[in-house]
Design a protein around this motif. Structure first.
Motif, mmCIF file in Angstrom:
data_model
loop_
_atom_site.group_PDB
_atom_site.id
_atom_site.type_symbol
_atom_site.label_atom_id
_atom_site.label_comp_id
_atom_site.label_asym_id
_atom_site.label_seq_id
_atom_site.Cartn_x
_atom_site.Cartn_y
_atom_site.Cartn_z
ATOM 1 N N GLN A 1 1.480 5.560 -4.193
ATOM 2 C CA GLN A 1 0.362 5.938 -4.984
ATOM 3 C C GLN A 1 0.201 5.292 -6.490
ATOM 4 O O GLN A 1 1.245 4.871 -6.886
ATOM 5 C CB GLN A 1 0.111 7.440 -5.375
ATOM 6 C CG GLN A 1 1.225 8.111 -6.194
ATOM 7 C CD GLN A 1 1.245 9.630 -6.020
ATOM 8 O OE1 GLN A 1 0.433 10.235 -5.642
ATOM 9 N NE2 GLN A 1 2.201 10.162 -6.718
ATOM 10 N N ASN B 1 0.967 -1.085 -0.061
ATOM 11 C CA ASN B 1 0.008 -0.051 -0.070
ATOM 12 C C ASN B 1 0.934 1.203 -0.127
ATOM 13 O O ASN B 1 0.276 2.416 0.288
ATOM 14 C CB ASN B 1 -1.040 0.052 1.123
ATOM 15 C CG ASN B 1 -2.096 -0.906 1.120
ATOM 16 O OD1 ASN B 1 -2.343 -1.471 0.241
ATOM 17 N ND2 ASN B 1 -2.257 -1.470 2.289
ATOM 18 N N GLY C 1 6.489 7.712 -4.131
ATOM 19 C CA GLY C 1 5.924 8.915 -4.420
ATOM 20 C C GLY C 1 6.792 9.907 -5.273
ATOM 21 O O GLY C 1 6.353 11.085 -4.991
ATOM 22 N N HIS D 1 2.850 1.688 -10.304
ATOM 23 C CA HIS D 1 2.714 1.896 -8.868
ATOM 24 C C HIS D 1 3.883 2.714 -8.255
ATOM 25 O O HIS D 1 5.125 2.225 -8.405
ATOM 26 C CB HIS D 1 2.926 0.410 -8.141
ATOM 27 C CG HIS D 1 2.816 0.420 -6.611
ATOM 28 N ND1 HIS D 1 2.914 -0.863 -6.210
ATOM 29 C CD2 HIS D 1 2.705 1.481 -5.793
ATOM 30 C CE1 HIS D 1 2.998 -0.652 -4.886
ATOM 31 N NE2 HIS D 1 2.713 0.883 -4.727
ATOM 32 N N THR E 1 -3.804 10.570 -10.272
ATOM 33 C CA THR E 1 -3.161 9.675 -9.428
ATOM 34 C C THR E 1 -4.203 9.104 -8.460
ATOM 35 O O THR E 1 -5.243 9.973 -8.283
ATOM 36 C CB THR E 1 -2.040 10.534 -8.573
ATOM 37 O OG1 THR E 1 -2.558 11.652 -7.769
ATOM 38 C CG2 THR E 1 -0.977 11.074 -9.344
ATOM 39 N N ALA E 2 -3.848 8.285 -7.795
ATOM 40 C CA ALA E 2 -5.106 7.677 -6.875
ATOM 41 C C ALA E 2 -4.371 7.017 -5.798
ATOM 42 O O ALA E 2 -2.988 6.304 -5.841
ATOM 43 C CB ALA E 2 -5.745 6.720 -7.741
ATOM 44 N N PRO E 3 -5.084 6.911 -4.529
ATOM 45 C CA PRO E 3 -4.364 6.184 -3.314
ATOM 46 C C PRO E 3 -4.672 4.915 -3.347
ATOM 47 O O PRO E 3 -5.268 4.216 -4.260
ATOM 48 C CB PRO E 3 -5.214 6.860 -2.288
ATOM 49 C CG PRO E 3 -6.487 7.186 -2.874
ATOM 50 C CD PRO E 3 -6.224 7.583 -4.223
ATOM 51 N N ILE E 4 -3.709 4.081 -2.793
ATOM 52 C CA ILE E 4 -3.660 2.614 -2.693
ATOM 53 C C ILE E 4 -4.363 2.154 -1.250
ATOM 54 O O ILE E 4 -3.980 2.342 -0.552
ATOM 55 C CB ILE E 4 -2.439 1.975 -2.838
ATOM 56 C CG1 ILE E 4 -1.819 2.318 -4.392
ATOM 57 C CG2 ILE E 4 -2.565 0.665 -2.677
ATOM 58 C CD1 ILE E 4 -0.366 2.290 -4.437
ATOM 59 N N LYS E 5 -5.419 1.388 -1.429
ATOM 60 C CA LYS E 5 -5.880 0.635 -0.400
ATOM 61 C C LYS E 5 -5.905 -0.793 -0.479
ATOM 62 O O LYS E 5 -6.615 -1.347 -1.633
ATOM 63 C CB LYS E 5 -7.351 1.339 -0.100
ATOM 64 C CG LYS E 5 -7.106 2.774 0.270
ATOM 65 C CD LYS E 5 -8.672 3.119 0.683
ATOM 66 C CE LYS E 5 -8.532 4.727 1.160
ATOM 67 N NZ LYS E 5 -9.793 5.367 1.199
ATOM 68 N N CYS F 1 -8.594 4.527 -10.610
ATOM 69 C CA CYS F 1 -8.304 5.903 -11.157
ATOM 70 C C CYS F 1 -9.519 6.243 -12.128
ATOM 71 O O CYS F 1 -10.116 5.031 -12.678
ATOM 72 C CB CYS F 1 -7.310 5.539 -12.225
ATOM 73 S SG CYS F 1 -5.322 5.280 -11.489
ATOM 74 N N GLY G 1 -6.854 -0.237 -6.107
ATOM 75 C CA GLY G 1 -6.961 1.323 -6.263
ATOM 76 C C GLY G 1 -8.040 1.319 -7.623
ATOM 77 O O GLY G 1 -8.289 0.509 -8.433
#
Length: 153
Positions: free
Chosen positions: A45, A42, A100, A96, A69-73, A79, A77
Motif C-alpha cells: 500500500q 502493486n 504492509g 511504498h 493509506t491508499a491501495p495501489i493499482k 492519497c 495510486g
C-alpha cells in the motif's frame, strides 16, 4: 395551534439533524489529492503524510497533520486528504509499504529499502529535503492536486 407548534418543532429537529450531514458533504468537496506514479509493483500500500509546517519534517511523525493509506493499482495510486484544511503551506511525504508493515524500511545507515517520494518531486541527494523545498500552498478551497513520482534507490 398545538399542531402547528409541533410541526415547527419537528421541522427544526430535522434541520438540526441534517446540518452536520450537510457540513460533512461540504468538507468532503475540498482537500488535497496526491497522485502517485512510478511504483515498481502493486504490492502492499501507499502511506502518505501531510505536514503543516517545518517542525519535525520529515522524520518526527508526532508533527504530522494527517496520515492516510491508499491501495495501489497499475503502478500508481491516490492519497486523499479530505475535509476542512485551512489555507496555508503544506508538504507531503510518502512511501511504498511493499510488505504492509506500516513502517518505512531502511538499512543500518539509513539507506531506503522501500520507494518514497516528496511533494514538488524533490529528489534528495545526500540528506532528507527540507520543508521549504517540499512545500506548496493550499488556498483552503476546492481540490489541490499534487503529482509525486516514486523514488527507488
Amino acid at each position: 395551534m398545538r399542531l402547528r407548534i409541533r410541526l415547527i418543532a419537528f421541522a427544526l429537529l430535522l434541520a438540526a439533524v441534517a446540518l452536520p450531514a450537510i457540513s460533512r458533504a461540504q468538507d468532503a468537496s475540498k482537500g488535497i489529492k496526491v497522485e502517485i506514479t512510478g511504483l515498481r509493483n502493486n504490492n502492499g500500500q501507499l502511506v502518505c503524510s501531510l505536514w503543516p509546517g517545518p517542525a519535525g519534517f520529515p522524520r518526527d511523525d508526532s508533527h504530522i497533520l494527517k496520515h492516510v493509506t491508499a491501495p495501489i493499482k497499475n503502478a500508481g495510486g491516490v492519497c486523499v486528504f479530505a475535509g476542512p484544511l485551512p489555507a496555508g503551506d503544506y508538504a507531503v511525504t510518502l512511501f511504498h509499504d511493499e510488505d504492509g508493515s506500516g513502517k518505512f524500511k531502511s538499512n543500518i545507515v539509513g539507506y531506503p529499502l522501500e520507494g518514497y517520494g516528496f511533494s514538488n518531486n524533490i529528489v534528495p541527494q545526500f540528506s532528507a529535503p527540507t520543508f521549504d523545498q517540499c512545500k506548496f500552498h493550499y488556498d483552503g478551497n476546492g481540490w489541490k492536486q499534487i503529482p509525486v513520482k516514486m523514488i527507488y534507490r
